[in-house]
Design a protein around this motif. Sequence first.
Motif, short mmCIF file in Angstrom:
data_model
loop_
_atom_site.label_atom_id
_atom_site.label_comp_id
_atom_site.label_asym_id
_atom_site.label_seq_id
_atom_site.Cartn_x
_atom_site.Cartn_y
_atom_site.Cartn_z
N LEU A 236 5.49 17.74 -4.11
CA LEU A 236 4.87 16.61 -4.82
C LEU A 236 5.56 16.34 -6.15
O LEU A 236 5.80 15.18 -6.51
N ALA A 237 5.86 17.39 -6.90
CA ALA A 237 6.48 17.20 -8.21
C ALA A 237 7.82 16.49 -8.09
O ALA A 237 8.15 15.62 -8.91
N GLU A 238 8.61 16.84 -7.07
CA GLU A 238 9.90 16.17 -6.91
C GLU A 238 9.74 14.78 -6.31
O GLU A 238 10.44 13.85 -6.69
N LEU A 239 8.82 14.64 -5.37
CA LEU A 239 8.63 13.35 -4.69
C LEU A 239 8.27 12.24 -5.67
O LEU A 239 8.83 11.15 -5.61
N ILE A 240 7.33 12.52 -6.57
CA ILE A 240 6.89 11.48 -7.50
C ILE A 240 7.55 11.59 -8.86
O ILE A 240 7.30 10.78 -9.75
N GLY A 241 8.38 12.62 -9.03
CA GLY A 241 9.09 12.81 -10.29
C GLY A 241 10.53 12.36 -10.19
O GLY A 241 10.85 11.18 -10.31
N ASP A 242 11.42 13.31 -9.91
CA ASP A 242 12.85 13.01 -9.87
C ASP A 242 13.21 11.99 -8.81
O ASP A 242 14.05 11.13 -9.01
N PHE A 243 12.57 12.09 -7.64
CA PHE A 243 12.93 11.18 -6.55
C PHE A 243 12.40 9.77 -6.78
O PHE A 243 12.98 8.80 -6.32
N GLY A 244 11.29 9.66 -7.48
CA GLY A 244 10.82 8.33 -7.83
C GLY A 244 9.76 7.73 -6.92
O GLY A 244 9.89 6.61 -6.46
N HIS A 245 8.70 8.50 -6.63
CA HIS A 245 7.54 8.03 -5.85
C HIS A 245 7.92 7.10 -4.70
O HIS A 245 7.58 5.92 -4.70
N ALA B 48 -4.21 17.00 7.76
CA ALA B 48 -4.96 16.60 6.57
C ALA B 48 -4.11 16.78 5.31
O ALA B 48 -4.11 15.92 4.41
N LEU B 49 -3.36 17.88 5.23
CA LEU B 49 -2.48 18.11 4.08
C LEU B 49 -1.40 17.04 4.00
O LEU B 49 -1.14 16.49 2.92
N PHE B 50 -0.76 16.73 5.12
CA PHE B 50 0.29 15.71 5.13
C PHE B 50 -0.26 14.36 4.69
O PHE B 50 0.39 13.63 3.93
N GLY B 51 -1.46 14.03 5.19
CA GLY B 51 -2.04 12.74 4.82
C GLY B 51 -2.30 12.65 3.33
O GLY B 51 -2.01 11.63 2.69
N ALA B 52 -2.83 13.73 2.74
CA ALA B 52 -3.12 13.73 1.31
C ALA B 52 -1.84 13.66 0.49
O ALA B 52 -1.75 12.91 -0.49
N MET B 53 -0.84 14.45 0.86
CA MET B 53 0.41 14.49 0.09
C MET B 53 1.17 13.17 0.16
O MET B 53 1.63 12.64 -0.86
N ASN B 54 1.31 12.64 1.35
CA ASN B 54 2.18 11.49 1.53
C ASN B 54 1.54 10.16 1.13
O ASN B 54 2.23 9.13 1.12
N TRP B 55 0.26 10.19 0.78
CA TRP B 55 -0.36 8.98 0.27
C TRP B 55 -0.23 8.89 -1.25
O TRP B 55 -0.38 7.82 -1.83
N VAL B 56 0.10 9.99 -1.91
CA VAL B 56 0.21 10.00 -3.37
C VAL B 56 1.19 8.94 -3.89
O VAL B 56 0.88 8.23 -4.85
N PRO B 57 2.39 8.79 -3.29
CA PRO B 57 3.31 7.77 -3.80
C PRO B 57 2.76 6.35 -3.76
O PRO B 57 3.24 5.47 -4.48
N LYS B 58 1.74 6.13 -2.93
CA LYS B 58 1.16 4.78 -2.82
C LYS B 58 0.44 4.37 -4.10
O LYS B 58 0.43 3.20 -4.47
N TRP B 59 -0.16 5.36 -4.79
CA TRP B 59 -0.94 5.00 -5.98
C TRP B 59 -0.34 5.52 -7.27
O TRP B 59 -0.69 5.04 -8.36
N TYR B 60 0.56 6.51 -7.20
CA TYR B 60 1.10 7.09 -8.43
C TYR B 60 2.10 6.14 -9.09
O TYR B 60 2.90 5.50 -8.42
N ARG B 61 2.06 6.08 -10.42
CA ARG B 61 2.98 5.25 -11.19
C ARG B 61 3.61 6.09 -12.29
O ARG B 61 2.91 6.68 -13.10
N GLN B 62 4.92 6.14 -12.30
CA GLN B 62 5.62 6.85 -13.37
C GLN B 62 5.36 6.16 -14.71
O GLN B 62 5.27 4.94 -14.79
N GLY B 63 5.22 6.96 -15.74
CA GLY B 63 4.95 6.41 -17.05
C GLY B 63 3.50 6.07 -17.27
O GLY B 63 3.14 5.48 -18.29
N GLY B 64 2.65 6.42 -16.31
CA GLY B 64 1.23 6.12 -16.43
C GLY B 64 0.47 7.22 -17.14
O GLY B 64 1.02 7.98 -17.95
N GLU B 65 -0.80 7.34 -16.81
CA GLU B 65 -1.69 8.28 -17.51
C GLU B 65 -1.30 9.73 -17.28
O GLU B 65 -1.43 10.57 -18.17
N TRP B 66 -0.81 10.06 -16.07
CA TRP B 66 -0.51 11.44 -15.72
C TRP B 66 0.96 11.62 -15.39
O TRP B 66 1.57 10.77 -14.73
#
Length: 253
Positions: free
Chosen positions: A126-135, A188-206
């Motif tokens: 998750l950290a690489e997917l939405i971090g370095d790789f760019g969600h 269930a794990l795959f569904g939770a992990m792979n949906w994160v890029p749909k809502w995560y925004r770099q530079g946002g609150e978290w």
Amino acid sequence: MQQRSNVSKLRPSARKAAAGAARPVAAWGNALPSQEEKDELKRNSILHAAAHCFNRSGFHGTSMDDIAERLGVTKPALYRYVKNKHEVLAACFNLVMDMSFRHLEDGERTGRNGLDKLRVTIRGYLAELIGDFGHPVVILEEGALLPDQLRNLIRRRDQLERRYRALVEEGMRDGSIIPCNSKLAVFALFGAMNWVPKWYRQGGEWSAEVVADQLVQLITRALDAHPQGLRLDAAGAPATLKTNPTRLETSNA
């Protein structure tokens, strides 16, 4: 023959220098990247730019012109490194799969038990997917892949799923994970992990690191044979684990 005779007449140090002149010497002592490495860097830049464009406009809403514009190059320049947009999409999926296996291997190697191995794996991914790789929402675009590309993705994803299931089953044996259907748990794990890029925004609150840390707690807690209570931080997000499973507290309570 005459040239060989002339060389043989040189002093030993001179003969050594003459012989060395015939061997290729690494440019700048290998301090600079080779042409192959430069090409690989450019290709990876194309893939990251394409992932950003696919995230914003979807596969069908993105053109090679859009990717070229984001990189500040001409479209013909892209075709030196990729054949077409479908190849770019397939390459993006392969990057994500490579990333997945790399973090899985890290979890398998360093985790203390089945659950811990899962947590290490998921957090790194998750950290690489939405971090370095760019969600990359691109991972939700598998329907746009060509048939051969999709078959290759499914083959690799099945391999990944089997190894995730092995960790769940290991956790059930060592007592760190509750008895469950390992296949259903991994879906269930795959569904939770792979949906994160749909809502995560770099530079946002978290930050990506915060999201990865906290989501690991949330999405693996259902599997934890010894769950602890979750404490919320001032922003209402899960912070550190507490020992009381019946209460949710804020960090400033």
